[in-house]
Design a protein around this motif. Structure first.
Motif, short mmCIF file in Angstrom:
data_model
loop_
_atom_site.label_atom_id
_atom_site.label_comp_id
_atom_site.label_asym_id
_atom_site.label_seq_id
_atom_site.Cartn_x
_atom_site.Cartn_y
_atom_site.Cartn_z
N VAL A 184 -34.02 5.53 23.24
CA VAL A 184 -33.61 4.16 22.94
C VAL A 184 -33.27 4.02 21.46
O VAL A 184 -32.28 3.37 21.09
CB VAL A 184 -34.71 3.15 23.33
CG1 VAL A 184 -34.32 1.75 22.91
CG2 VAL A 184 -34.96 3.21 24.83
N ALA A 196 -29.94 5.49 20.88
CA ALA A 196 -28.90 4.64 21.45
C ALA A 196 -28.53 3.48 20.53
O ALA A 196 -27.44 2.92 20.63
CB ALA A 196 -29.36 4.10 22.81
N LEU A 197 -29.43 3.11 19.62
CA LEU A 197 -29.09 2.07 18.65
C LEU A 197 -27.95 2.52 17.74
O LEU A 197 -27.17 1.69 17.25
CB LEU A 197 -30.32 1.73 17.80
CG LEU A 197 -31.45 0.99 18.53
CD1 LEU A 197 -32.66 0.84 17.62
CD2 LEU A 197 -30.97 -0.38 19.00
N PHE A 225 -24.93 1.62 19.55
CA PHE A 225 -24.74 0.18 19.42
C PHE A 225 -23.97 -0.16 18.14
O PHE A 225 -22.98 -0.90 18.16
CB PHE A 225 -26.12 -0.49 19.40
CG PHE A 225 -26.11 -1.95 19.06
CD1 PHE A 225 -25.90 -2.91 20.04
CD2 PHE A 225 -26.32 -2.38 17.76
CE1 PHE A 225 -25.90 -4.27 19.74
CE2 PHE A 225 -26.33 -3.73 17.43
CZ PHE A 225 -26.11 -4.67 18.43
N GLY A 260 -25.72 5.62 27.79
CA GLY A 260 -27.13 5.49 27.47
C GLY A 260 -28.00 6.24 28.45
O GLY A 260 -29.00 6.89 28.06
N CYS A 296 -24.36 -3.32 23.53
CA CYS A 296 -25.74 -3.37 24.04
C CYS A 296 -25.96 -2.42 25.21
O CYS A 296 -27.10 -1.98 25.45
CB CYS A 296 -26.08 -4.80 24.49
SG CYS A 296 -26.15 -6.01 23.16
N VAL A 310 -27.97 0.98 24.88
CA VAL A 310 -29.40 0.78 24.65
C VAL A 310 -30.10 0.49 25.98
O VAL A 310 -31.16 1.06 26.28
CB VAL A 310 -29.64 -0.37 23.66
CG1 VAL A 310 -31.13 -0.57 23.43
CG2 VAL A 310 -28.93 -0.08 22.34
#
Length: 251
Positions: free
Chosen positions: A3, A6-7, A10, A126, A181, A184
């Protein structure tokens, strides 16, 4: 960890969309670059991965290629149906303001549909990050680099496609935020389930066909419609070359 990584996707997606917004006075260059990015993503990233993941053949043809062709035809069919419906309801009067003499029959729904598909693809990015980290840290890092790098192109294309089909800027921004988004949320979802590799491969093939149709039949012709300049062609080549470099370095 997945996670957190994954930012990065983003932020890169938002950066791509921001870039697309800031160069509206060079629309033909934006579209030329977007077409090259889409071509590179399909031919050098999505399709090879789809062929590897989907695996099996149907009547001697890889299932991923069959779904690739199906995606191309599906995009063509959806656009024709929506354009016909728009024309039947006087869509010519509500043509895109950037089109000369009101002859742009693009249906805004097509742009939103494709942008939504790109959001779904970003969510799968993601999921890919999360699944790769389940295999091991090295695999997770390699996949994360590839996803983060090409999510710039995803954000760029999401905003460009939504706007190209006559949607209001707020809708284009909303789709951009959703696209940012999605990775994420996709990475977070891998804490609860694992997506079968063959399903992922089939999805990538189908989505690749949709993107190729848009690049070849819509984005690139529009880019050269009023500005058939050498610089537009160079932007297209640069977009494809950028994805090639991303794939090469992340491989």
């Amino acid at each position: 960890m997945a996670v957190f990584v994954a930012l990065g996707a983003f932020l890169m997606t938002l950066a791509g969309g921001w870039t697309a917004q800031r160069v509206t006075d060079r629309r033909h260059l934006v579209l030329g670059l977007a077409g090259g990015l889409m071509l590179g993503v399909v031919g050098l990233d999505l399709l090879p991965e789809a062929l590897r993941a989907a695996g099996r053949e149907v009547f001697g043809v890889p299932a991923a290629l069959l779904l690739f062709v199906a995606g191309f035809l599906l995009a063509h069919l959806v656009e024709r149906l929506l354009a016909a419906r728009q024309a039947a309801h006087g869509g010519e009067e509500h043509a895109h303001p950037a089109a000369p003499h009101g002859h742009d029959h693009r249906a805004p729904e097509v742009g939103l549909t494709v942008a939504a598909a790109m959001v779904g693809h970003s969510a799968m990015d993601g999921v890919a990050i999360g699944a790769a980290f389940q295999v091991g840290g090295g695999m997770g890092t390699a996949v994360a680099i590839a996803v983060i790098a090409h999510d710039f192109a995803d954000g760029f294309n999401t905003f460009t496609i939504t706007s190209l089909y006559g949607n209001a800027r707020r809708k284009a921004v909303a789709m951009l935020v959703a696209d940012a988004c999605a990775p994420v949320l996709g990475a977070l979802s891998t804490s609860f389930f694992t997506l079968p590799e063959q399903v992922l491969g089939g999805y990538l093939g189908l989505f690749g066909g949709v993107l190729l149709y848009l690049a070849a039949a819509e984005i690139l012709p529009e880019a050269h419609h009023e500005h058939p300049a050498r610089s537009t062609l160079l932007c297209t080549v640069a977009g494809a070359a950028f994805i090639w470099l991303v794939v090469g370095f992340s491989g």
